[in-house]
Design a protein around this motif. Structure first.
Motif, PDB file in Angstrom:
ATOM      1  N   GLY A  76      42.340  30.592  43.218  1.00 20.97           N
ATOM      2  CA  GLY A  76      41.440  30.212  42.066  1.00 20.97           C
ATOM      3  C   GLY A  76      40.907  31.657  41.638  1.00 20.97           C
ATOM      4  N   ARG A  77      40.007  31.503  40.329  1.00 18.70           N
ATOM      5  CA  ARG A  77      39.419  32.615  39.937  1.00 18.70           C
ATOM      6  C   ARG A  77      38.153  33.050  40.617  1.00 18.70           C
ATOM      7  NH1 ARG A  77      42.269  35.483  36.248  1.00 18.70           N
ATOM      8  NH2 ARG A  77      43.216  34.198  34.522  1.00 18.70           N
ATOM      9  N   ALA A  78      38.015  34.214  40.557  1.00 21.38           N
ATOM     10  CA  ALA A  78      36.862  34.862  41.295  1.00 21.38           C
ATOM     11  C   ALA A  78      35.653  34.629  40.587  1.00 21.38           C
ATOM     12  CB  ALA A  78      37.032  36.353  41.533  1.00 21.38           C
ATOM     13  N   LYS A  79      34.640  34.374  41.032  1.00 22.98           N
ATOM     14  CA  LYS A  79      33.110  34.237  40.380  1.00 22.98           C
ATOM     15  C   LYS A  79      32.321  35.153  40.719  1.00 22.98           C
ATOM     16  CE  LYS A  79      34.010  29.227  40.131  1.00 22.98           C
ATOM     17  NZ  LYS A  79      33.534  27.790  40.624  1.00 22.98           N
ATOM     18  N   ALA A  80      31.551  35.696  39.990  1.00 23.88           N
ATOM     19  CA  ALA A  80      30.445  36.639  40.191  1.00 23.88           C
ATOM     20  C   ALA A  80      29.142  35.812  39.962  1.00 23.88           C
ATOM     21  CB  ALA A  80      30.445  37.944  38.943  1.00 23.88           C
ATOM     22  N   TYR A  81      28.503  36.101  40.970  1.00 24.84           N
ATOM     23  CA  TYR A  81      27.051  35.805  41.065  1.00 24.84           C
ATOM     24  C   TYR A  81      25.856  36.615  40.898  1.00 24.84           C
ATOM     25  CZ  TYR A  81      29.504  31.488  43.000  1.00 24.84           C
ATOM     26  OH  TYR A  81      30.430  30.405  43.342  1.00 24.84           O
TER      27      TYR A  81
END
Length: 81
Positions: A76-81
Motif C-alpha cells: 500500500g501507499r506509505a503514510k506520513a504522520y
C-alpha cells in the motif's frame, strides 16, 4: 544452517549486483515500487524483494531475475504522520 549462512555470505556481492540491475531495469523512475535484497522463503538463497503499492503496480514484473526469485510484497501507499 552454517552451510546456508556460508553460502549466503559467499554469494552476497553477486546477489547485490543482480538487485541493482533489476532496480535499474524495472524500478527506476517509478514511485509505486521499491526493491531490496532478502532471503528467499526457504531461507537458503537470496531473493529480489519488491515492495509495491498495489498488485497492479507489480503486474509487469518477472517471477525470476537471473537465478534469483522475485518476491513481491504489496504494502500500500506509505503514510506520513
Amino acid at each position: 544452517m552454517v552451510d546456508s549462512r556460508a553460502k549466503l555470505l559467499a554469494s552476497k556481492s553477486e546477489a547485490q549486483a543482480a538487485k541493482e540491475a533489476f532496480a535499474s531495469q524495472y524500478v527506476a523512475g517509478r514511485d509505486d515500487l521499491s526493491v531490496g535484497l532478502g532471503v528467499n522463503s526457504a531461507g537458503d538463497d537470496w531473493a529480489v524483494t519488491v515492495f509495491a503499492t498495489s498488485s497492479s503496480a507489480a503486474q509487469s514484473l518477472p517471477d525470476h531475475y537471473g537465478k534469483y526469485p522475485v518476491e513481491v510484497r504489496v504494502t500500500g501507499r506509505a503514510k506520513a504522520y
